[in-house]
Design an enzyme around this catalytic site. Structure first.
Site, mmCIF file in Angstrom:
data_model
loop_
_atom_site.group_PDB
_atom_site.id
_atom_site.type_symbol
_atom_site.label_atom_id
_atom_site.label_comp_id
_atom_site.label_asym_id
_atom_site.label_seq_id
_atom_site.Cartn_x
_atom_site.Cartn_y
_atom_site.Cartn_z
ATOM 1 N N TYR A 64 26.008 38.515 35.227
ATOM 2 C CA TYR A 64 26.239 39.981 35.380
ATOM 3 C C TYR A 64 27.102 40.678 34.605
ATOM 4 O O TYR A 64 27.048 41.996 34.103
ATOM 5 C CB TYR A 64 26.796 40.178 37.128
ATOM 6 C CG TYR A 64 25.290 40.381 38.006
ATOM 7 C CD1 TYR A 64 24.571 41.516 37.977
ATOM 8 C CD2 TYR A 64 24.987 39.114 38.803
ATOM 9 C CE1 TYR A 64 23.545 41.551 38.680
ATOM 10 C CE2 TYR A 64 23.687 39.411 39.390
ATOM 11 C CZ TYR A 64 22.828 40.578 39.613
ATOM 12 O OH TYR A 64 22.093 40.417 40.255
ATOM 13 N N GLN A 98 14.895 52.059 40.545
ATOM 14 C CA GLN A 98 15.062 50.419 40.775
ATOM 15 C C GLN A 98 16.193 50.152 39.842
ATOM 16 O O GLN A 98 16.834 49.136 39.782
ATOM 17 C CB GLN A 98 13.831 49.845 40.596
ATOM 18 C CG GLN A 98 12.618 50.035 41.395
ATOM 19 C CD GLN A 98 11.290 49.435 40.939
ATOM 20 O OE1 GLN A 98 11.217 48.434 41.129
ATOM 21 N NE2 GLN A 98 10.669 50.137 40.069
ATOM 22 N N HIS A 116 18.321 49.704 44.149
ATOM 23 C CA HIS A 116 18.399 48.323 43.869
ATOM 24 C C HIS A 116 19.822 48.196 43.958
ATOM 25 O O HIS A 116 20.517 47.244 43.423
ATOM 26 C CB HIS A 116 17.923 47.751 42.754
ATOM 27 C CG HIS A 116 16.297 47.463 43.202
ATOM 28 N ND1 HIS A 116 15.541 47.045 42.432
ATOM 29 C CD2 HIS A 116 15.723 47.499 44.379
ATOM 30 C CE1 HIS A 116 14.386 46.916 42.942
ATOM 31 N NE2 HIS A 116 14.182 47.255 44.069
ATOM 32 N N CYS A 127 34.355 41.875 53.922
ATOM 33 C CA CYS A 127 34.826 42.975 54.462
ATOM 34 C C CYS A 127 34.068 44.274 53.880
ATOM 35 O O CYS A 127 33.137 44.078 52.966
ATOM 36 C CB CYS A 127 36.262 42.968 54.214
ATOM 37 S SG CYS A 127 37.006 43.586 52.777
ATOM 38 N N CYS A 145 38.138 38.847 46.683
ATOM 39 C CA CYS A 145 38.515 40.226 47.312
ATOM 40 C C CYS A 145 40.029 40.168 47.626
ATOM 41 O O CYS A 145 40.726 39.363 48.060
ATOM 42 C CB CYS A 145 37.984 40.306 48.677
ATOM 43 S SG CYS A 145 38.244 42.049 49.640
ATOM 44 N N SER A 187 6.884 47.565 36.211
ATOM 45 C CA SER A 187 5.964 46.472 36.222
ATOM 46 C C SER A 187 4.878 46.499 37.411
ATOM 47 O O SER A 187 3.671 45.951 37.659
ATOM 48 C CB SER A 187 6.393 45.296 35.744
ATOM 49 O OG SER A 187 7.279 44.855 36.819
HETATM 50 P P1 OAD Z 1 10.057 45.004 34.550
HETATM 51 O O1 OAD Z 1 11.137 44.228 33.585
HETATM 52 O O2 OAD Z 1 9.439 44.055 35.659
HETATM 53 O O3 OAD Z 1 8.901 46.051 33.882
HETATM 54 C C1 OAD Z 1 9.485 46.784 32.991
HETATM 55 C C2 OAD Z 1 8.206 47.717 32.524
HETATM 56 O O4 OAD Z 1 8.556 48.512 31.986
HETATM 57 C C3 OAD Z 1 6.851 47.147 32.327
HETATM 58 O O5 OAD Z 1 5.821 47.342 32.904
HETATM 59 C C4 OAD Z 1 6.887 47.513 30.907
HETATM 60 O O6 OAD Z 1 5.325 47.607 30.197
HETATM 61 C C5 OAD Z 1 7.371 48.812 30.726
HETATM 62 N N1 OAD Z 1 8.081 49.390 29.598
HETATM 63 C C6 OAD Z 1 8.660 48.635 28.654
HETATM 64 N N2 OAD Z 1 9.329 49.291 27.815
HETATM 65 C C7 OAD Z 1 8.869 50.672 27.967
HETATM 66 C C8 OAD Z 1 9.108 52.178 27.500
HETATM 67 N N3 OAD Z 1 9.662 52.148 26.249
HETATM 68 N N4 OAD Z 1 8.257 53.087 28.272
HETATM 69 C C9 OAD Z 1 7.677 52.834 29.080
HETATM 70 N N5 OAD Z 1 7.479 51.838 29.783
HETATM 71 C C10 OAD Z 1 8.055 50.411 29.213
HETATM 72 O O7 OAD Z 1 11.180 45.907 35.369
HETATM 73 P P2 OAD Z 1 11.036 46.717 36.618
HETATM 74 O O8 OAD Z 1 9.442 47.072 37.184
HETATM 75 O O9 OAD Z 1 12.024 47.868 36.752
HETATM 76 O O10 OAD Z 1 15.064 44.257 40.861
HETATM 77 O O11 OAD Z 1 11.394 45.715 37.739
HETATM 78 C C11 OAD Z 1 11.516 45.797 39.169
HETATM 79 C C12 OAD Z 1 12.957 45.170 39.591
HETATM 80 O O12 OAD Z 1 12.666 43.701 39.260
HETATM 81 C C13 OAD Z 1 14.191 45.525 38.891
HETATM 82 O O13 OAD Z 1 14.808 46.507 39.749
HETATM 83 C C14 OAD Z 1 14.993 44.151 39.416
HETATM 84 C C15 OAD Z 1 13.951 43.224 39.003
HETATM 85 O O14 OAD Z 1 14.150 41.918 39.288
HETATM 86 C C16 OAD Z 1 16.426 43.749 41.460
HETATM 87 O O15 OAD Z 1 17.150 43.121 40.787
HETATM 88 C C17 OAD Z 1 16.342 43.559 42.865
#
Ligand code: OAD
Length: 243
Positions: A64, A98, A116, A127, A145, A187
């Site tokens: 992180y 997200q 998220h 706490c 903490c 995605s």
């Molecule tokens: P992903 O990494 O799964 O997907 C990113 C998406 O963005 C893919 O479909 C790419 O094709 C698209 N992409 C990349 N560059 C782009 C651009 N310049 N313009 C448009 N699209 C583009 O990320 P998320 O879908 O956000 O959750 O992932 C969902 C969640 O999974 C995250 O919030 C996180 C992760 O694990 C948690 O941490 C709970």
């Protein structure tokens, strides 16, 4: 895009956007599922879990802090800015993200719903202490903490954890009452946005997706715009806002 928007514009009373990591990709923030989403050969799914934190909180914190470091040096791009303009100029726009990078807030979006969480929040596991201000010492991990000495954790949702009820209800309500849903740079690998999009679709909303590649959303979208959100989204917003 032009023809589609002008044909349906009379229906765009309530507009909602769901964003994912793709919208921040052009700012230089790595997405989760591309090869650049890997860190020391770990995948996000192996580190963003309560089990991983229980087993090795130091390792999870290192990941992180690495991500915080990357994000801190990045700025919002044209895609984030286009959504600020939509919020400012449209009477009923709502943003669900997200992303935990805080770039929508930094761009000027007034009240993005960060379903998220936010990576810069430090939260106590026991706490109710939480703070964005506290500087975490990378040489002394995991942090504890100051109030109760339990472990601090990042203020984000992990795999296997439940969504905050209030945020979830707000998102569902919005889906039931939106006329146009924009699905931007996600995605669909996580089930919540897929579920939310389904609700909107069943309630009669139009759906426009922007992504570089096809996703589980694509087949049910009314319009799929393939490419980079930083380029396409500003054009789409201008079309939506033009009289
Ligand atoms: P992903 O990494 O799964 O997907 C990113 C998406 O963005 C893919 O479909 C790419 O094709 C698209 N992409 C990349 N560059 C782009 C651009 N310049 N313009 C448009 N699209 C583009 O990320 P998320 O879908 O956000 O959750 O992932 C969902 C969640 O999974 C995250 O919030 C996180 C992760 O694990 C948690 O941490 C709970």
């Amino acid at each position: 895009m032009k023809v589609f928007v002008s044909k349906h514009k009379h229906r765009f009373q309530n507009i909602t956007a769901i964003t994912g990591a793709g919208i921040s990709a052009e700012s230089g923030v790595p997405t989760f599922r591309g090869t650049d989403g890997l860190w020391k050969n770990f995948r996000a799914e192996e580190l963003a879990t309560p089990e991983a934190f229980q087993k090795n909180p130091k390792l999870v914190w290192e990941w992180y802090l690495w991500r915080r470091n990357i994000i801190e040096s990045k700025s919002p791009n044209e895609g984030h800015k286009a959504l600020v303009e939509l919020e400012q100029k449209h009477s009923n726009f709502f943003l669900i993200t997200q992303n935990v990078d805080g770039l929508h807030l930094q761009a000027g979006s007034k009240r993005p719903l960060e379903i998220h969480g936010n990576i810069f929040i430090n939260r106590c596991v026991s706490c109710d202490y939480q703070s964005k201000e506290l500087k975490i010492d990378s040489k002394n991990l995991p942090p504890h903490c100051g109030r109760c000495n339990s472990l601090l954790r990042p203020g984000v949702l992990w795999f296997g954890e439940s969504y905050e009820e209030l945020k979830l209800n707000q998102s569902i309500f919005r889906m039931q009452n939106t006329d146009l849903l924009l699905i931007l740079g996600t995605s669909g690998a996580v089930s919540m946005p897929v579920y939310l999009a389904q609700i909107a679709k069943e309630a009669g909303s139009l759906v426009i997706e922007i992504n570089q590649e096809e996703t589980p959303f694509t087949s049910s979208a009314d319009l799929f715009l393939q490419g980079k959100s930083g380029k396409i989204l500003p054009e789409l917003v201008q079309e939506i806002l033009s009289v």
